[in-house]
Enzyme design. Structure first.
Site, mmCIF file in Angstrom:
data_model
loop_
_atom_site.group_PDB
_atom_site.id
_atom_site.type_symbol
_atom_site.label_atom_id
_atom_site.label_comp_id
_atom_site.label_asym_id
_atom_site.label_seq_id
_atom_site.Cartn_x
_atom_site.Cartn_y
_atom_site.Cartn_z
ATOM 1 N N LYS A 1 0.809 -1.223 0.000
ATOM 2 C CA LYS A 1 0.000 0.000 0.000
ATOM 3 C C LYS A 1 0.842 1.272 0.000
ATOM 4 O O LYS A 1 0.317 2.357 -0.266
ATOM 5 C CB LYS A 1 -0.940 0.007 1.205
ATOM 6 C CG LYS A 1 -2.012 -1.076 1.163
ATOM 7 C CD LYS A 1 -3.006 -0.829 0.062
ATOM 8 C CE LYS A 1 -4.209 -1.759 0.188
ATOM 9 N NZ LYS A 1 -5.244 -1.472 -0.803
ATOM 10 N N ASP A 2 2.139 1.153 0.300
ATOM 11 C CA ASP A 2 3.006 2.329 0.192
ATOM 12 C C ASP A 2 2.966 2.904 -1.219
ATOM 13 O O ASP A 2 3.050 4.120 -1.427
ATOM 14 C CB ASP A 2 4.459 1.946 0.520
ATOM 15 C CG ASP A 2 4.669 1.649 1.988
ATOM 16 O OD1 ASP A 2 3.715 1.821 2.776
ATOM 17 O OD2 ASP A 2 5.790 1.243 2.355
#
Length: 650
Positions: free
Chosen positions: A168-169
């Protein structure tokens, strides 16, 4: 229509625009401009296709024929919110609206209305930690595939090695960068995001680097490690009930939108609808996989959360490797998989975090998935632990540039940057360095089933999305796993009472209430009877939930409920259930974390007019830590008295 909100529905095909509105319309040249008389207006940035709500009012909403295809708020429903003594209307922007994306196989990339992020080699010295996102390594998996008789080559894309610990970064960085590029996110603004935690960590990290205030709205079930990481990054956290549906006024999405309305200069980047979500994987993750495998990919297995990874990676690989099979992973209890009938399940809660939803996110393109598989908690969490123990991925990783594939064993160096991968031998230090977790376990458990269809010489890539840091008190903990019956107890340090059954506690029948009882009446009953919780059942005796003194008082004090409201409105549904034949050892593990446990029994019911036999759960009793402690101490006293009496007689 005095208190109506703008309800907008727009499409753009071949230059045509169709709009339905309720108030405040006017036409000015190129587009349409809309205003509302409740919460302000929507302002459009025609250069980048992004929308931003202006809570102050007085502005106007506009869109252009190019960008309306992708991101306008589209049809919205009306959500009623209690404010002081009056009801006002708030626009609820649904996260499951049909996508307006015009991508299709064969489309000319030059026609995209979006910015394109080319894949670049990592610099030796990076301007900040956000530039360390991506370019995650690809490593071979050996021991687990061999144990399952897998013939094909299995590779793991280690997304848990991103700086924030998850895939998700990537989307957090992309959404922030796109918002800054288009001018809708400026210095001093506030980022608000509803998330299961990993996107929140990515956004909090970006906010820390860039100086934004960040507010994360997340369900109560998410791990304490995520909460601690978010707070360490400076984010503010708002928790919502796990059981709240996605469109509930108490759900994380509605709460985030309410905060957005109340806080000036705030923005929801909205991972469920933001095109930057799948685009980050189309431009980066998918391209990385293609280059690392040098174009030789037969299958990719991806877990579905918002669906951005499946959509972005799927589209990229469908363009570059048309014969590649895209496998989607969806947990039991979620509705993302197809065909729809495989979603039928009596599971209403699952422990695995970050995947599965009770709605179809706008960014999810299910047409990219060739085959869906359902995962379950037990096989997912057990597999997560096997990945740690049997594949021994010992990583603290920053990589300077992309290479086709990390070797099966040991070290690859780029000056001060090292990747260490040891796949054949388990070492004692694994517990401190391991970086694979729950969601990765779900993907791997499904990947073994899917890869069994491949032959020798073919290749299956598994995207492992997040890391162990966020779950140290959950699946890594033996007590936590045993309490949920995911693993058997190892038998060490067992007490004399360990294998006794719950039935030996001699539980009294519980006092239950109907859902029509008011909150004030429930408080009075608990005060009178000396209880801290009451089961809520329907007229047939089926358990609906619990009303607890702590939850009830919190709702009443914070005016989220009124004393005259029915307890049905404040039900607490996240509780553990056991049966009479559960042993006291497992019960003690559960009570390490929970304040109470329901003891239930399955009852079969037959209708004389039908051949169908139905079953329902009925409550036998409630067990608290003091009940278990009383049983142990009293039994010990009885044993001591019995032993003393025998000695005196002798």
């Amino acid at each position: 229509l005095a208190n109506a909100l703008v309800v907008l529905s727009s499409t753009a095909e071949d230059g045509e625009i169709e709009v339905r509105i309720s108030i405040g319309t006017r036409k000015r040249g190129f587009g349409l401009h809309l205003t509302d008389n409740i919460g302000g207006a929507w302002r459009h940035n025609s250069g980048g296709g992004a929308w931003r709500h202006n809570p102050g009012g007085g502005a106007s909403l506009g869109f252009c024929r190019t960008c309306v295809r992708m991101t306008p708020p589209a049809t919205s429903s009306i959500l009623l919110v209690r404010q002081s003594s009056k009801m006002s209307e708030m626009e609820f922007v649904r996260p499951d609206l049909p996508s307006r994306c015009t991508w299709h196989l064969g489309v000319d990339p030059k026609t995209t209305p979006h910015s394109i992020e080319p894949l670049e080699s990592r610099k030796k010295i990076m301007p900040n930690i956000l530039h360390a996102i991506g370019n995650s390594p690809m490593v071979q998996l050996n021991n687990i595939p061999k144990a399952h008789g897998i013939k094909c080559e299995m590779l793991a894309k280690c997304e848990f090695l991103n700086p924030g610990g998850s895939v998700k970064d990537r989307i957090a960085f992309r959404m922030v960068a796109d918002a800054e590029r288009t001018g809708i996110l400026k210095t001093g603004d506030v980022i608000i995001e509803p998330t299961s935690g990993n996107t929140g960590i990515g956004l909090a990290m970006a906010s820390a680097v860039k100086g934004y205030r960040c507010i994360i709205v997340m369900p109560e079930k998410m791990s304490n490690e995520k909460v601690d990481a978010l707070r360490a990054l400076g984010a503010e956290i708002v928790r919502t009930p796990t059981a709240a549906s996605f469109d509930s006024p108490e759900g994380l999405i509605a709460v985030a939108q309410r905060l957005n309305k109340e806080i000036p200069n705030s923005i929801i980047l909205d991972q469920y609808r933001n095109p930057g979500n799948p685009l980050s994987h189309y431009d980066m993750t998918g391209e990385e996989i293609f280059q690392q495998c040098e174009g030789k990919i037969d299958m990719v297995v991806i877990a579905a959360g918002t669906g951005g990874t499946i959509t972005g990676v799927g589209r990229k690989l469908k363009e570059q490797c048309p014969n590649c099979v895209i496998v989607g992973v969806d947990p039991e209890g979620s509705i993302l998989a197809q065909p729809e009938q495989i979603n039928d399940s009596d599971v209403s809660f699952y422990e695995v975090e970050g995947i599965g939803y009770d709605f179809l996110p706008t960014v999810l393109d299910r047409s990219m998935v060739d085959k869906w598989y359902k995962s379950n908690d037990k096989e997912s969490l057990v597999m997560a632990r096997r990945l740690i123990r049997e594949e021994g991925l010992l990583c603290e990783f920053q990589k300077s540039k992309l290479k086709p594939l990390c070797p099966t064993r040991w070290v690859q160096r780029h000056e001060t940057v090292m990747v260490m991968v040891q796949l054949h031998h388990y070492v004692a230090a694994v517990a401190a360095l391991e970086k694979i977790v729950q969601c990765s376990g779900a993907v791997m458990s499904v990947a073994l089933r899917a890869a069994a269809t491949l032959k020798a010489g073919q290749r299956c890539v598994v995207i492992l999305p997040d890391g162990i840091r966020n779950y140290m008190t959950k699946f890594v903990n033996d007590h936590w796993m045993h309490a949920r019956d995911f693993i058997e107890d190892d038998g060490t340090n067992k007490h004399w009472w360990w294998n006794l059954k719950v039935s030996s506690l001699g539980l009294d029948a519980p006092l239950t209430v109907l859902p029509t009882v008011t909150c004030q009446e429930a408080v009075d009953i608990m005060k009178k009877e000396g209880f801290d919780q009451l089961p809520v059942v329907d007229e047939g005796g089926t358990v609906l939930g619990m009303v607890t003194m702590g939850n009830l008082m919190s709702r009443l004090i914070n005016t989220k409920a009124l004393p005259t409201d029915c307890v049905e409105k404040v039900l607490y549904r996240q509780f553990r259930k056991i049966k009479l034949d559960t042993n006291l050892g497992r019960l003690s593990r559960i009570l390490d974390k929970d304040h109470f446990v329901l003891v239930v029994h399955s009852q079969r019911l037959s209708d004389s007019n039908k051949d169908v036999v139905n079953s329902r759960e009925v409550i036998i009793g409630i067990v608290t830590p003091i009940d278990l402690l009383n049983f142990i101490t009293h039994s010990q006293d009885d044993k001591h008295k019995s032993a003393t009496s025998s000695e005196e007689s002798y």
